[in-house]
Design a protein around this motif. Structure first.
Motif, PDB file in Angstrom:
ATOM      1  N   GLY A 153       0.787  -1.218   0.000  1.00  0.00           N
ATOM      2  CA  GLY A 153       0.000   0.000   0.000  1.00  0.00           C
ATOM      3  C   GLY A 153       0.820   1.269   0.000  1.00  0.00           C
ATOM      4  O   GLY A 153       0.305   2.342  -0.324  1.00  0.00           O
ATOM      5  N   ASP A 154       2.108   1.181   0.363  1.00  0.00           N
ATOM      6  CA  ASP A 154       2.957   2.368   0.339  1.00  0.00           C
ATOM      7  C   ASP A 154       3.111   2.883  -1.090  1.00  0.00           C
ATOM      8  O   ASP A 154       3.262   2.099  -2.034  1.00  0.00           O
ATOM      9  N   VAL A 155       3.089   4.193  -1.241  1.00  0.00           N
ATOM     10  CA  VAL A 155       3.430   4.820  -2.519  1.00  0.00           C
ATOM     11  C   VAL A 155       4.924   5.116  -2.468  1.00  0.00           C
ATOM     12  O   VAL A 155       5.395   5.824  -1.573  1.00  0.00           O
ATOM     13  N   VAL A 173      -4.173 -10.797  -3.431  1.00  0.00           N
ATOM     14  CA  VAL A 173      -2.829 -10.988  -2.879  1.00  0.00           C
ATOM     15  C   VAL A 173      -2.917 -12.133  -1.878  1.00  0.00           C
ATOM     16  O   VAL A 173      -3.670 -12.064  -0.907  1.00  0.00           O
ATOM     17  N   ASN A 174      -2.195 -13.200  -2.171  1.00  0.00           N
ATOM     18  CA  ASN A 174      -2.233 -14.414  -1.342  1.00  0.00           C
ATOM     19  C   ASN A 174      -3.659 -14.910  -1.145  1.00  0.00           C
ATOM     20  O   ASN A 174      -4.046 -15.375  -0.067  1.00  0.00           O
ATOM     21  N   GLY A 175      -4.454 -14.781  -2.204  1.00  0.00           N
ATOM     22  CA  GLY A 175      -5.825 -15.275  -2.189  1.00  0.00           C
ATOM     23  C   GLY A 175      -6.859 -14.292  -1.671  1.00  0.00           C
ATOM     24  O   GLY A 175      -8.063 -14.550  -1.774  1.00  0.00           O
ATOM     25  N   LYS A 176      -6.431 -13.152  -1.129  1.00  0.00           N
ATOM     26  CA  LYS A 176      -7.348 -12.158  -0.595  1.00  0.00           C
ATOM     27  C   LYS A 176      -7.623 -11.080  -1.642  1.00  0.00           C
ATOM     28  O   LYS A 176      -6.703 -10.416  -2.127  1.00  0.00           O
ATOM     29  N   ALA A 177      -8.904 -10.895  -2.000  1.00  0.00           N
ATOM     30  CA  ALA A 177      -9.284  -9.862  -2.963  1.00  0.00           C
ATOM     31  C   ALA A 177      -9.172  -8.477  -2.334  1.00  0.00           C
ATOM     32  O   ALA A 177      -9.528  -8.279  -1.164  1.00  0.00           O
ATOM     33  N   LEU A 178      -8.664  -7.514  -3.104  1.00  0.00           N
ATOM     34  CA  LEU A 178      -8.471  -6.163  -2.612  1.00  0.00           C
ATOM     35  C   LEU A 178      -9.578  -5.237  -3.109  1.00  0.00           C
ATOM     36  O   LEU A 178      -9.874  -5.197  -4.307  1.00  0.00           O
ATOM     37  N   ASP A 179     -10.182  -4.520  -2.196  1.00  0.00           N
ATOM     38  CA  ASP A 179     -11.075  -3.414  -2.545  1.00  0.00           C
ATOM     39  C   ASP A 179     -10.254  -2.138  -2.420  1.00  0.00           C
ATOM     40  O   ASP A 179      -9.889  -1.734  -1.308  1.00  0.00           O
ATOM     41  N   GLU A 180      -9.956  -1.511  -3.555  1.00  0.00           N
ATOM     42  CA  GLU A 180      -8.959  -0.452  -3.607  1.00  0.00           C
ATOM     43  C   GLU A 180      -9.611   0.927  -3.796  1.00  0.00           C
ATOM     44  O   GLU A 180      -9.838   1.360  -4.926  1.00  0.00           O
ATOM     45  N   PRO A 181      -9.861   1.647  -2.716  1.00  0.00           N
ATOM     46  CA  PRO A 181     -10.537   2.944  -2.813  1.00  0.00           C
ATOM     47  C   PRO A 181      -9.697   4.035  -3.451  1.00  0.00           C
ATOM     48  O   PRO A 181     -10.226   5.078  -3.839  1.00  0.00           O
ATOM     49  N   TYR A 182      -8.381   3.820  -3.555  1.00  0.00           N
ATOM     50  CA  TYR A 182      -7.486   4.833  -4.105  1.00  0.00           C
ATOM     51  C   TYR A 182      -7.462   4.830  -5.631  1.00  0.00           C
ATOM     52  O   TYR A 182      -6.851   5.709  -6.241  1.00  0.00           O
ATOM     53  N   LEU A 183      -8.098   3.842  -6.281  1.00  0.00           N
ATOM     54  CA  LEU A 183      -8.041   3.755  -7.742  1.00  0.00           C
ATOM     55  C   LEU A 183      -8.786   4.910  -8.413  1.00  0.00           C
ATOM     56  O   LEU A 183      -9.793   5.408  -7.902  1.00  0.00           O
ATOM     57  N   PRO A 199      -3.907   1.115   4.949  1.00  0.00           N
ATOM     58  CA  PRO A 199      -3.593  -0.176   5.582  1.00  0.00           C
ATOM     59  C   PRO A 199      -4.796  -1.097   5.676  1.00  0.00           C
ATOM     60  O   PRO A 199      -4.640  -2.329   5.666  1.00  0.00           O
ATOM     61  N   GLU A 200      -6.011  -0.534   5.746  1.00  0.00           N
ATOM     62  CA  GLU A 200      -7.208  -1.370   5.864  1.00  0.00           C
ATOM     63  C   GLU A 200      -7.423  -2.247   4.633  1.00  0.00           C
ATOM     64  O   GLU A 200      -8.045  -3.311   4.716  1.00  0.00           O
TER      65      GLU A 200
END
Length: 249
Positions: A73-75, A139-149, A220-221
């Motif tokens: 998550g770090d830029v 990532v490692n099987g966990k789907a990401l909900d990415e609010p920053y997109l 981080p969430e």
């Protein structure tokens, strides 16, 4: 005698001397901060919109990834050691002497060096896959909900399935439709992975323009529920950077 000496003392010169000392100390502090703590960069492209916009000036924390660890998550800003960017134009001197001086002490971004800025999606050992049935990165099987997109971003146009080697990271832009990131370079010798040694630091704040000033979030969430790296079965990366699953035609 003491009264005569006091009359000869020029208050204007004393004031200028104090100002000169303040300026020298400020420049020295700026140089030390630039060298060891923070460094200025500017954003030249739309690949990180809407998190970062063209011509944003940012300050990067140079203590990441060492001694402070880098996290998903770090830029990050990293050197273009792999040649992802076109070469700088011949004769680029970084501006006039005044601009070069400001750059040297850290008060102005360095436009003569080749750097990129992306978001870290995978770290060493992570299996990063695109995409699940809902078009999300896992990532490692966990789907990401990415609010920053960026609102117009889509992932499905470039499917992949990779495992990040130790000491490397997998990076992607927040504006997925306009970001030539790790996905674009999977067929190269690097496999699209960026070495931690190439990372200059973590983008911490937007400093300019003033109406965009603020902290750059790493959300981080989004990654809190990602299982530990290497926890599940994963295909081995081929030398080209693609997984065995992707190798067939």
């Amino acid at each position: 005698m003491e009264q005569a000496a006091g009359k000869r003392r020029n208050p204007a010169l004393a004031w200028l001397k104090e100002i000169g000392i303040i300026v020298v100390v400020a420049l020295l502090l700026s140089f030390l901060i630039k060298t060891f703590l923070f460094r200025a960069f500017y954003i030249p492209s739309t690949s990180m919109e809407n998190t970062l916009e063209v011509n944003d000036r940012i300050f990067v924390n140079l203590l990441v990834p060492q001694p402070i660890g880098l996290e998903r998550g770090d830029v990050v800003v990293f050197r273009d050691d792999l040649g992802w960017l076109p070469a700088n134009g011949a004769g680029d001197d970084g501006g006039n002497w005044f601009q070069q001086a400001l750059t040297f002490v850290g008060l102005m971004p360095d436009s003569s060096e080749q750097h990129l800025v992306k978001r870290v999606i995978g770290i060493g050992g992570d299996r990063v896959v695109c995409c699940d049935a809902d078009g999300r990165i896992t990532v490692n099987g966990k789907a990401l909900d990415e609010p920053y997109l960026h609102p117009d971003s889509t992932n499905e146009s470039q499917p992949f399935d990779v495992v990040v080697p130790d000491g490397k990271i997998w990076v992607m832009g927040d504006n997925r439709n306009h970001s030539a990131d790790s996905r674009e370079h999977r067929d190269e010798a690097s496999g699209g992975f960026i070495a931690l040694d190439s990372v200059e630091g973590k983008a911490a704040v937007i400093a300019w323009p003033l109406d965009r000033m603020g902290v750059i979030g790493n959300y981080p969430e989004v990654f809190d529920s990602v299982p530990p790296a290497g926890g599940g079965s994963a295909p081995a990366n081929t030398p080209s950077g693609r997984s065995e699953q992707e190798g067939g035609e």
